[in-house]
Scaffold this motif. Sequence first.
Motif, PDB file in Angstrom:
ATOM      1  N   PHE A 218     -47.576  46.184  82.981  1.00 50.65           N
ATOM      2  CA  PHE A 218     -46.362  46.890  83.387  1.00 50.65           C
ATOM      3  C   PHE A 218     -46.624  47.736  84.628  1.00 50.65           C
ATOM      4  CE2 PHE A 218     -48.191  49.566  79.949  1.00 50.65           C
ATOM      5  CZ  PHE A 218     -48.385  50.751  80.634  1.00 50.65           C
ATOM      6  N   LYS A 219     -47.672  47.376  85.402  1.00 49.57           N
ATOM      7  CA  LYS A 219     -48.031  48.159  86.575  1.00 49.57           C
ATOM      8  C   LYS A 219     -46.955  48.129  87.653  1.00 49.57           C
ATOM      9  CE  LYS A 219     -50.800  44.370  88.543  1.00 49.57           C
ATOM     10  NZ  LYS A 219     -50.000  44.160  89.744  1.00 49.57           N
ATOM     11  N   ASP A 220     -46.083  47.140  87.660  1.00 45.39           N
ATOM     12  CA  ASP A 220     -45.049  47.036  88.687  1.00 45.39           C
ATOM     13  C   ASP A 220     -43.719  47.631  88.242  1.00 45.39           C
ATOM     14  OD1 ASP A 220     -46.804  45.696  90.386  1.00 45.39           O
ATOM     15  OD2 ASP A 220     -46.323  43.755  89.485  1.00 45.39           O
ATOM     16  N   TYR A 221     -43.714  48.349  87.111  1.00 45.41           N
ATOM     17  CA  TYR A 221     -42.468  48.879  86.583  1.00 45.41           C
ATOM     18  C   TYR A 221     -42.385  50.390  86.794  1.00 45.41           C
ATOM     19  CZ  TYR A 221     -42.228  44.317  84.371  1.00 45.41           C
ATOM     20  OH  TYR A 221     -42.197  42.968  84.154  1.00 45.41           O
ATOM     21  N   VAL A 222     -41.162  50.881  86.789  1.00 37.86           N
ATOM     22  CA  VAL A 222     -40.928  52.313  86.939  1.00 37.86           C
ATOM     23  C   VAL A 222     -41.230  53.000  85.614  1.00 37.86           C
ATOM     24  CG1 VAL A 222     -39.224  54.081  87.487  1.00 37.86           C
ATOM     25  CG2 VAL A 222     -39.138  51.864  88.652  1.00 37.86           C
ATOM     26  N   VAL A 223     -42.042  54.038  85.635  1.00 38.11           N
ATOM     27  CA  VAL A 223     -42.430  54.752  84.421  1.00 38.11           C
ATOM     28  C   VAL A 223     -41.579  56.015  84.287  1.00 38.11           C
ATOM     29  CG1 VAL A 223     -44.313  55.889  83.190  1.00 38.11           C
ATOM     30  CG2 VAL A 223     -44.778  53.882  84.605  1.00 38.11           C
ATOM     31  N   ALA A 224     -40.911  56.154  83.162  1.00 37.11           N
ATOM     32  CA  ALA A 224     -40.109  57.354  82.896  1.00 37.11           C
ATOM     33  C   ALA A 224     -41.028  58.509  82.515  1.00 37.11           C
ATOM     34  CB  ALA A 224     -39.112  57.086  81.761  1.00 37.11           C
ATOM     35  N   SER A 225     -40.739  59.681  83.032  1.00 41.07           N
ATOM     36  CA  SER A 225     -41.510  60.868  82.670  1.00 41.07           C
ATOM     37  C   SER A 225     -40.698  61.714  81.693  1.00 41.07           C
ATOM     38  CB  SER A 225     -41.851  61.695  83.921  1.00 41.07           C
ATOM     39  OG  SER A 225     -40.666  62.110  84.588  1.00 41.07           O
ATOM     40  N   ALA A 226     -41.385  62.289  80.730  1.00 43.12           N
ATOM     41  CA  ALA A 226     -40.725  63.114  79.723  1.00 43.12           C
ATOM     42  C   ALA A 226     -40.791  64.583  80.137  1.00 43.12           C
ATOM     43  CB  ALA A 226     -41.388  62.929  78.364  1.00 43.12           C
ATOM     44  N   HIS A 227     -39.665  65.268  80.060  1.00 44.68           N
ATOM     45  CA  HIS A 227     -39.604  66.698  80.350  1.00 44.68           C
ATOM     46  C   HIS A 227     -39.097  67.413  79.108  1.00 44.68           C
ATOM     47  CE1 HIS A 227     -38.872  70.526  82.254  1.00 44.68           C
ATOM     48  NE2 HIS A 227     -37.603  70.461  81.929  1.00 44.68           N
ATOM     49  N   THR A 228     -39.858  68.357  78.613  1.00 46.74           N
ATOM     50  CA  THR A 228     -39.520  69.040  77.365  1.00 46.74           C
ATOM     51  C   THR A 228     -39.405  70.535  77.589  1.00 46.74           C
ATOM     52  OG1 THR A 228     -40.670  67.347  76.073  1.00 46.74           O
ATOM     53  CG2 THR A 228     -40.234  69.454  74.984  1.00 46.74           C
ATOM     54  N   ARG A 229     -38.285  71.098  77.121  1.00 51.17           N
ATOM     55  CA  ARG A 229     -38.104  72.548  77.138  1.00 51.17           C
ATOM     56  C   ARG A 229     -38.114  73.051  75.702  1.00 51.17           C
ATOM     57  NH1 ARG A 229     -32.717  73.425  80.494  1.00 51.17           N
ATOM     58  NH2 ARG A 229     -32.305  71.365  79.647  1.00 51.17           N
ATOM     59  N   LYS A 230     -38.824  74.139  75.482  1.00 49.96           N
ATOM     60  CA  LYS A 230     -38.915  74.714  74.152  1.00 49.96           C
ATOM     61  C   LYS A 230     -38.588  76.199  74.197  1.00 49.96           C
ATOM     62  CE  LYS A 230     -42.401  71.694  72.009  1.00 49.96           C
ATOM     63  NZ  LYS A 230     -43.701  71.676  71.281  1.00 49.96           N
ATOM     64  N   TYR A 231     -37.986  76.656  73.111  1.00 58.86           N
ATOM     65  CA  TYR A 231     -37.798  78.090  72.915  1.00 58.86           C
ATOM     66  C   TYR A 231     -38.252  78.388  71.493  1.00 58.86           C
ATOM     67  CZ  TYR A 231     -35.870  82.772  73.144  1.00 58.86           C
ATOM     68  OH  TYR A 231     -35.730  84.146  73.158  1.00 58.86           O
ATOM     69  N   ASN A 232     -39.333  79.159  71.368  1.00 54.26           N
ATOM     70  CA  ASN A 232     -39.918  79.439  70.044  1.00 54.26           C
ATOM     71  C   ASN A 232     -40.165  78.142  69.264  1.00 54.26           C
ATOM     72  OD1 ASN A 232     -39.887  82.122  70.667  1.00 54.26           O
ATOM     73  ND2 ASN A 232     -38.261  82.687  69.251  1.00 54.26           N
ATOM     74  N   ASP A 233     -40.747  77.161  69.953  1.00 54.55           N
ATOM     75  CA  ASP A 233     -41.123  75.860  69.377  1.00 54.55           C
ATOM     76  C   ASP A 233     -39.946  74.968  69.034  1.00 54.55           C
ATOM     77  OD1 ASP A 233     -43.874  76.217  69.576  1.00 54.55           O
ATOM     78  OD2 ASP A 233     -43.986  77.260  67.650  1.00 54.55           O
ATOM     79  N   ILE A 234     -38.732  75.347  69.440  1.00 48.79           N
ATOM     80  CA  ILE A 234     -37.559  74.486  69.242  1.00 48.79           C
ATOM     81  C   ILE A 234     -37.280  73.758  70.555  1.00 48.79           C
ATOM     82  CG2 ILE A 234     -35.096  74.385  68.722  1.00 48.79           C
ATOM     83  CD1 ILE A 234     -35.432  76.875  67.020  1.00 48.79           C
ATOM     84  N   VAL A 235     -37.284  72.430  70.518  1.00 51.27           N
ATOM     85  CA  VAL A 235     -37.003  71.636  71.708  1.00 51.27           C
ATOM     86  C   VAL A 235     -35.492  71.592  71.926  1.00 51.27           C
ATOM     87  CG1 VAL A 235     -37.203  69.352  72.763  1.00 51.27           C
ATOM     88  CG2 VAL A 235     -39.070  70.255  71.381  1.00 51.27           C
ATOM     89  N   TYR A 236     -35.068  71.806  73.169  1.00 54.63           N
ATOM     90  CA  TYR A 236     -33.627  71.809  73.443  1.00 54.63           C
ATOM     91  C   TYR A 236     -33.352  71.173  74.800  1.00 54.63           C
ATOM     92  CZ  TYR A 236     -34.375  75.760  76.639  1.00 54.63           C
ATOM     93  OH  TYR A 236     -34.795  76.553  77.681  1.00 54.63           O
ATOM     94  N   ASN A 237     -32.079  70.817  75.025  1.00 51.76           N
ATOM     95  CA  ASN A 237     -31.649  70.316  76.330  1.00 51.76           C
ATOM     96  C   ASN A 237     -30.409  71.079  76.773  1.00 51.76           C
ATOM     97  OD1 ASN A 237     -29.545  69.215  74.826  1.00 51.76           O
ATOM     98  ND2 ASN A 237     -30.299  67.113  74.949  1.00 51.76           N
ATOM     99  N   ASP A 238     -29.647  70.524  77.706  1.00 53.00           N
ATOM    100  CA  ASP A 238     -28.526  71.272  78.289  1.00 53.00           C
ATOM    101  C   ASP A 238     -27.367  71.493  77.320  1.00 53.00           C
ATOM    102  OD1 ASP A 238     -29.850  71.543  80.655  1.00 53.00           O
ATOM    103  OD2 ASP A 238     -28.887  69.833  81.642  1.00 53.00           O
ATOM    104  N   LYS A 239     -27.390  70.857  76.158  1.00 53.32           N
ATOM    105  CA  LYS A 239     -26.346  71.112  75.169  1.00 53.32           C
ATOM    106  C   LYS A 239     -26.551  72.462  74.478  1.00 53.32           C
ATOM    107  CE  LYS A 239     -25.491  66.228  74.150  1.00 53.32           C
ATOM    108  NZ  LYS A 239     -25.511  65.168  73.102  1.00 53.32           N
ATOM    109  N   ALA A 240     -27.763  72.986  74.559  1.00 51.25           N
ATOM    110  CA  ALA A 240     -28.056  74.288  73.955  1.00 51.25           C
ATOM    111  C   ALA A 240     -27.659  75.386  74.929  1.00 51.25           C
ATOM    112  CB  ALA A 240     -29.533  74.383  73.606  1.00 51.25           C
ATOM    113  N   VAL A 241     -26.914  76.379  74.439  1.00 46.11           N
ATOM    114  CA  VAL A 241     -26.406  77.449  75.307  1.00 46.11           C
ATOM    115  C   VAL A 241     -27.108  78.775  75.032  1.00 46.11           C
ATOM    116  CG1 VAL A 241     -24.339  78.672  76.089  1.00 46.11           C
ATOM    117  CG2 VAL A 241     -24.174  76.287  75.347  1.00 46.11           C
ATOM    118  N   TYR A 242     -27.223  79.135  73.758  1.00 49.03           N
ATOM    119  CA  TYR A 242     -27.844  80.408  73.395  1.00 49.03           C
ATOM    120  C   TYR A 242     -28.904  80.190  72.313  1.00 49.03           C
ATOM    121  CZ  TYR A 242     -23.821  82.668  75.666  1.00 49.03           C
ATOM    122  OH  TYR A 242     -22.872  83.083  76.565  1.00 49.03           O
ATOM    123  N   ALA A 243     -29.883  81.089  72.296  1.00 51.61           N
ATOM    124  CA  ALA A 243     -30.843  81.171  71.197  1.00 51.61           C
ATOM    125  C   ALA A 243     -30.605  82.487  70.471  1.00 51.61           C
ATOM    126  CB  ALA A 243     -32.271  81.099  71.718  1.00 51.61           C
TER     127      ALA A 243
END
Length: 245
Positions: free
Chosen positions: A154-179
Motif C-alpha cells: 500500500f506504499k502508493d496509497y494515501v495514508v489517513a492520519s488520526a487526530h485525537t482530542r481528549k478532556y480528562n481522558d474523554i475523547v471528543y470531536n466538534d460535536k462536543a461543546v462543553y465539559a
Amino acid sequence: MSLLQSIWPYIDGFLRIAPGIVLLPLTFFLGWKKVGHKVHISYSTAHERISASRIGNVVITNLKDKPLTVHEVHAMIDRHYVLPVQKFKTPVIVKGLESFAFDTDSVSHYYLGVEEYEPDSLLGQKVEFYLTTQDGLVKCKVANPPSIQSYSKFKDYVVASAHTRKYNDIVYNDKAVYALIYNHDGQSHTAIIEDGGFIITGWPFLPNQLSQQDMASKDSVKAALMGSEIKYIIKDTELFVHKLR
C-alpha cells in the motif's frame, strides 16, 4: 533356506525405516505450521456521538504455531486510503494457534493531509488489514466477510492520519461543546455536553439535556443546572463548566 529367511533382511530393513515414513507427513505439517505467518482478522465498526466513526472491536487469530508480535494495525479502505486502526504502547504477543481481541481507541477526527476524512460506513467497501510485526508487514485474511482478500502493498496509497482530542481522558470531536467537571460522593467526575444539548459520558442525573438557550455560554449552562434539582445533588462551588469550542 526358506523363503522367509531369504527375504527377511528386506523385511527387517523396511521395518526399521517404516516409523520414519509414517511420521514424515506429520513432521512436514508441524514444520509448515512454524514457517511464515498466516493471520485472520474479524472486526466490527463503532459509531459514537462525539468521536469519529472507526473500526471497533478487532480479533486477531494467529494460525501458525509460533508467536506473533504485533506493534500496529492498519486497514486499507477500497485500496485507496490507509487507516490507522491501533498502535499498541506495548507490543502485543499473539501466541501460536490463539486469538487476541481488543477494542480500538476512540478518535476525534481522521485527516487526509489537511482535509478531514470521515469513514461513515465501511459497508460495501473493500477493507484489508495489515499488521506491523517484528518480521515486517503481515497481510491478513479478513474473516468477515470471508470473500475479502488481503494484499501486500500500500506504499502508493494515501495514508489517513488520526487526530485525537481528549478532556480528562474523554475523547471528543466538534460535536462536543462543553465539559462539566463536578464532585459527587467525594469523587471528581467529567461529563460532556454535545451540540444537541444532551449531557453524556458520566452524567447519571436529570436533567440530561439543556435547551439551546441554556447553552449560550458557560454561565448560562451552570445557571440552568443550578436552577434544577441538580442543586440538591451537586454543590454550586463544586460544579465547573469548560467550553470546548
